[in-house]
Every structure is written in structure tokens, then in C-alpha cells.
Design a protein around this motif. Structure first.
Motif, PDB file in Angstrom:
ATOM      1  N   UNK A 135       0.863  -1.191   0.000  1.00  0.00           N
ATOM      2  CA  UNK A 135       0.000   0.000   0.000  1.00  0.00           C
ATOM      3  C   UNK A 135       0.894   1.235   0.000  1.00  0.00           C
ATOM      4  N   UNK A 136       0.760   2.034  -1.049  1.00  0.00           N
ATOM      5  CA  UNK A 136       1.585   3.238  -1.193  1.00  0.00           C
ATOM      6  C   UNK A 136       0.797   4.469  -0.758  1.00  0.00           C
ATOM      7  N   UNK A 137       1.357   5.219   0.177  1.00  0.00           N
ATOM      8  CA  UNK A 137       0.791   6.517   0.531  1.00  0.00           C
ATOM      9  C   UNK A 137       0.941   7.465  -0.652  1.00  0.00           C
ATOM     10  N   UNK A 138       0.182   8.571  -0.682  1.00  0.00           N
ATOM     11  CA  UNK A 138       0.367   9.549  -1.767  1.00  0.00           C
ATOM     12  C   UNK A 138       1.825   9.986  -1.868  1.00  0.00           C
ATOM     13  N   UNK A 139       2.387   9.875  -3.065  1.00  0.00           N
ATOM     14  CA  UNK A 139       3.777  10.264  -3.303  1.00  0.00           C
ATOM     15  C   UNK A 139       4.789   9.179  -2.998  1.00  0.00           C
TER      16      UNK A 139
END
Length: 203
Positions: free
Chosen positions: A192-196
């Protein structure tokens, strides 16, 4: 606008008096053109206001507010807090517009509205839909490498361009078609990638 008048006092004519004036709208708006920042497909931009200001010297109640919705309601949205409001002189309310692209590339639309019978013309809205994930670089050149040796790995980063976290539930492909002379691994599947934030395919 212009007009004239004349009068006399005790029989003495005063000649002609010229009267000039300029009528201005009761309400002013800014701005009439909105350009949204690049926005990932499926994401929604921050709202941008078109402000409506009472230019009169007396309070004005906005009893009739017509229109204001973007003609392309799929990729653009709008809300307003003007209907029924009483604005003091110099006070404002707003039509707030947002961009939520469903396709890649540039998108445009227009809207128009009127308040208390005063039409404001056309407001243009534009923005560009971009992919949810960006990758860089798209070309890798390895240093000269001896036959039978293996170069250091070089990353192709995958970055979340959306404003919300994205889980990479499906990661397909990525292996070089020439698997004899090139190799690759990745740490993206299930992440899961956070924004940016980014993960990588390392070749």
C-alpha cells in the motif's frame, strides 16, 4: 450614460448642465477561467472558487440563483453557498468547482449562471487526467558488463500520484522478455503506497 438639464433662477437662465455616469453590475465574479492541477484518474482535485461579490452599496439578498453546474458533470463538479444568502456591501459567496477525471488527457467544459437576473457569461473549466501510478525512468542503459558477470541493479520506481493511498493488489508483467541476458525483481505486489510513495522494479 449621459443626459442634460437646464433651469433659470429669477428669470436668469443657467444654460445647460451635462450629467454623466457609468452603471456597474450589482454583482462581480472572479475568476471566469479555472485550470485545475493534473489529477489522477479516479481522484478528485481540491475545490477552486468562483467568488460572487456584492458591488452595491446596500445589502443584497440572492433570491434567485440559476445554473452553475458544469455541462460535463462526469469529469467536473460544483457546489455553491449563494442561494438565499444576504451579502453585505463587499461581501462574497462562492461557486466551488472540482475536477475528477475518468479518462486520461486534457478535459474541458464550461458553465454559466445568473443571480437575481444578472447573467455572468461563461466560466471555463479545464484539467488533465493523469495515470494513478507514474513510472520512471522508462529507459535503462546498463554500464558495460563482462560476459558472465551481473551488473548492479537499477530501479524503475512506481509512484502513487493520487491523493489517497493505493494498494497494489494486481501487479502483472515486469519481467524482461529476454530473460537470458536481463533479470528483474520487484517489491510492489501487495504494497500500500501513501500519496507520493514509491516501490520499485529492479533490473
Amino acid at each position: 450614460m449621459t443626459t442634460t438639464t437646464s433651469f433659470s433662477i429669477n428669470g436668469q437662465a443657467s444654460g445647460t448642465i451635462t450629467l454623466n455616469g457609468i452603471g456597474t453590475p450589482i454583482f462581480g465574479i472572479t475568476s471566469t477561467a479555472i485550470t485545475f492541477p493534473d489529477t489522477a484518474v479516479g481522484d478528485t482535485s481540491a475545490g477552486i472558487d468562483v467568488t460572487v461579490t456584492n458591488l452595491a452599496s446596500t445589502p443584497q439578498t440572492l433570491t434567485s440563483v440559476a445554473g452553475g453546474a458544469p455541462f460535463d458533470g462526469v469529469n467536473f463538479g460544483g457546489v455553491q453557498n449563494c442561494v438565499g444568502v444576504t451579502l453585505a456591501p463587499g461581501a462574497s459567496c462562492a461557486f466551488t468547482y472540482s475536477f475528477h477525471p475518468t479518462t486520461l488527457g486534457p478535459l474541458t467544459t464550461t458553465t454559466s449562471f445568473s443571480i437575481n437576473g444578472q447573467a455572468f457569461g461563461t466560466v471555463s473549466l479545464s484539467g488533465t487526467g493523469i495515470p494513478i501510478f507514474g513510472i520512471a525512468p522508462t529507459t535503462i542503459t546498463f554500464p558495460t558488463t563482462a560476459v558472465g558477470d551481473t551488473s548492479a541493479g537499477i530501479d524503475v520506481t512506481v509512484t502513487n500520484l493520487a491523493s489517497t493511498p493505493q494498494t497494489l493488489t494486481s501487479v502483472a508483467g515486469g519481467a524482461p522478455f529476454d530473460g537470458v541476458n536481463f533479470g528483474g525483481v520487484q517489491n510492489c505486489v501487495g504494497v500500500t503506497l501513501a500519496p507520493g510513495a514509491s516501490c520499485a522494479f529492479t533490473y
